[in-house]
Design a protein around this motif. Structure first.
Motif, PDB file in Angstrom:
ATOM      1  N   SER A 227       7.169   5.448  -0.632  1.00 26.55           N
ATOM      2  CA  SER A 227       7.024   4.017  -0.451  1.00 26.55           C
ATOM      3  C   SER A 227       7.289   3.322  -1.787  1.00 26.55           C
ATOM      4  O   SER A 227       7.197   3.929  -2.840  1.00 26.55           O
ATOM      5  CB  SER A 227       5.614   3.679   0.044  1.00 26.55           C
TER       6      SER A 227
ATOM      7  N   ARG B 217       0.840  -1.201   0.000  1.00 27.79           N
ATOM      8  CA  ARG B 217       0.000   0.000   0.000  1.00 27.79           C
ATOM      9  C   ARG B 217       0.871   1.246   0.000  1.00 27.79           C
ATOM     10  O   ARG B 217       1.736   1.412   0.857  1.00 27.79           O
ATOM     11  CB  ARG B 217      -0.889  -0.018   1.238  1.00 27.79           C
TER      12      ARG B 217
ATOM     13  N   PHE C 274      -0.006   5.951   8.323  1.00 29.33           N
ATOM     14  CA  PHE C 274      -0.711   6.177   7.065  1.00 29.33           C
ATOM     15  C   PHE C 274      -0.628   7.642   6.694  1.00 29.33           C
ATOM     16  O   PHE C 274      -0.914   8.517   7.515  1.00 29.33           O
ATOM     17  CB  PHE C 274      -2.191   5.781   7.189  1.00 29.33           C
ATOM     18  N   LYS C 275      -0.245   7.915   5.450  1.00 26.01           N
ATOM     19  CA  LYS C 275      -0.219   9.288   4.937  1.00 26.01           C
ATOM     20  C   LYS C 275      -1.647   9.705   4.639  1.00 26.01           C
ATOM     21  O   LYS C 275      -2.365   9.016   3.916  1.00 26.01           O
ATOM     22  CB  LYS C 275       0.639   9.355   3.675  1.00 26.01           C
ATOM     23  N   ASN C 276      -2.065  10.820   5.234  1.00 27.62           N
ATOM     24  CA  ASN C 276      -3.395  11.388   5.011  1.00 27.62           C
ATOM     25  C   ASN C 276      -3.247  12.766   4.377  1.00 27.62           C
ATOM     26  O   ASN C 276      -2.159  13.354   4.442  1.00 27.62           O
ATOM     27  CB  ASN C 276      -4.140  11.531   6.353  1.00 27.62           C
TER      28      ASN C 276
ATOM     29  N   TYR D 147      -0.390  12.614   9.062  1.00 26.86           N
ATOM     30  CA  TYR D 147      -0.224  11.176   9.225  1.00 26.86           C
ATOM     31  C   TYR D 147      -1.192  10.649  10.278  1.00 26.86           C
ATOM     32  O   TYR D 147      -1.450  11.301  11.281  1.00 26.86           O
ATOM     33  CB  TYR D 147       1.203  10.827   9.658  1.00 26.86           C
TER      34      TYR D 147
ATOM     35  N   MET E 171       1.965   4.138   3.211  1.00 27.10           N
ATOM     36  CA  MET E 171       1.890   3.409   4.479  1.00 27.10           C
ATOM     37  C   MET E 171       3.281   2.923   4.867  1.00 27.10           C
ATOM     38  O   MET E 171       4.042   2.467   4.024  1.00 27.10           O
ATOM     39  CB  MET E 171       0.955   2.207   4.358  1.00 27.10           C
ATOM     40  N   TRP E 172       3.595   3.069   6.155  1.00 26.28           N
ATOM     41  CA  TRP E 172       4.863   2.597   6.690  1.00 26.28           C
ATOM     42  C   TRP E 172       4.602   1.746   7.920  1.00 26.28           C
ATOM     43  O   TRP E 172       3.594   1.895   8.597  1.00 26.28           O
ATOM     44  CB  TRP E 172       5.761   3.772   7.082  1.00 26.28           C
TER      45      TRP E 172
ATOM     46  N   LEU F  61       1.615   1.264  12.752  1.00 30.50           N
ATOM     47  CA  LEU F  61       1.363   1.531  11.335  1.00 30.50           C
ATOM     48  C   LEU F  61       1.200   3.036  11.164  1.00 30.50           C
ATOM     49  O   LEU F  61       0.576   3.694  11.994  1.00 30.50           O
ATOM     50  CB  LEU F  61       0.102   0.815  10.863  1.00 30.50           C
TER      51      LEU F  61
END
Length: 159
Positions: free
Chosen positions: A153, A93, A114-116, A120, A96-97, A112
């Motif tokens: 990513s 994905r 997540f880029k928003n 984040y 996501m890291w 986890l």
């Protein structure tokens, strides 16, 4: 009366024979780890969705301490200084890291990221709860900076 006696007897036998009884651990005033078990005298840390080891022990002293817990217990924690141990881009994905954070060099916890559109989002793993809200905010800021520094990513790089 006979029914109540059987219920009590069953509960006692279950608690005595339970080879994998779960307990919670509180690390100082910093965080809780739930659903730790002892199996044949060895600590078994919980798995998220039955397969992901998101909470791990980093030192022998903590491992030995867990072996002494048979019910909910508290590990004295002088420091829970967070340090990003590793951060990696999720292969499945983009944006996501997956980050491993060491706390006081005793516990390693996987978060986890997540880029928003507005920054984040940080997802705390199952079985882990922050008790110290300042520590939680510090970890979220640390992980946002780490994700910024991690670059794109792999899913983004293949475009």
């Amino acid at each position: 009366m006979l029914c109540i006696g059987r219920t009590v007897l069953a509960a006692v036998l279950l608690s005595v024979s339970c080879g994998l009884c779960a307990f919670d651990l509180q690390y100082g005033s910093f965080f809780n780890v739930s659903q730790i078990a002892l199996q044949n005298g060895r600590p078994v840390l919980p798995l998220a969705r039955g397969k992901y080891a998101n909470v791990r022990v980093l030192d022998k002293e903590t491992f030995a301490f867990l072996k002494t817990c048979s019910a909910d217990c508290r590990q004295e924690g002088v420091s829970a200084e967070p340090r990003v141990y590793e951060i990696r881009a999720a292969l499945t994905r983009k944006g996501m890291w997956i980050a491993d954070v060491a706390f006081g060099d005793k516990w390693l916890v996987t978060f986890l990221i997540f880029k928003n559109p507005d920054g984040y989002g940080i997802v705390t793993p199952d079985h882990f709860t922050f008790l110290d809200l300042r520590l939680k905010a510090q970890v979220e800021q640390l992980l946002a900076r780490a994700a910024d520094g991690a670059g794109q990513s792999p899913a983004q790089e293949t475009k």
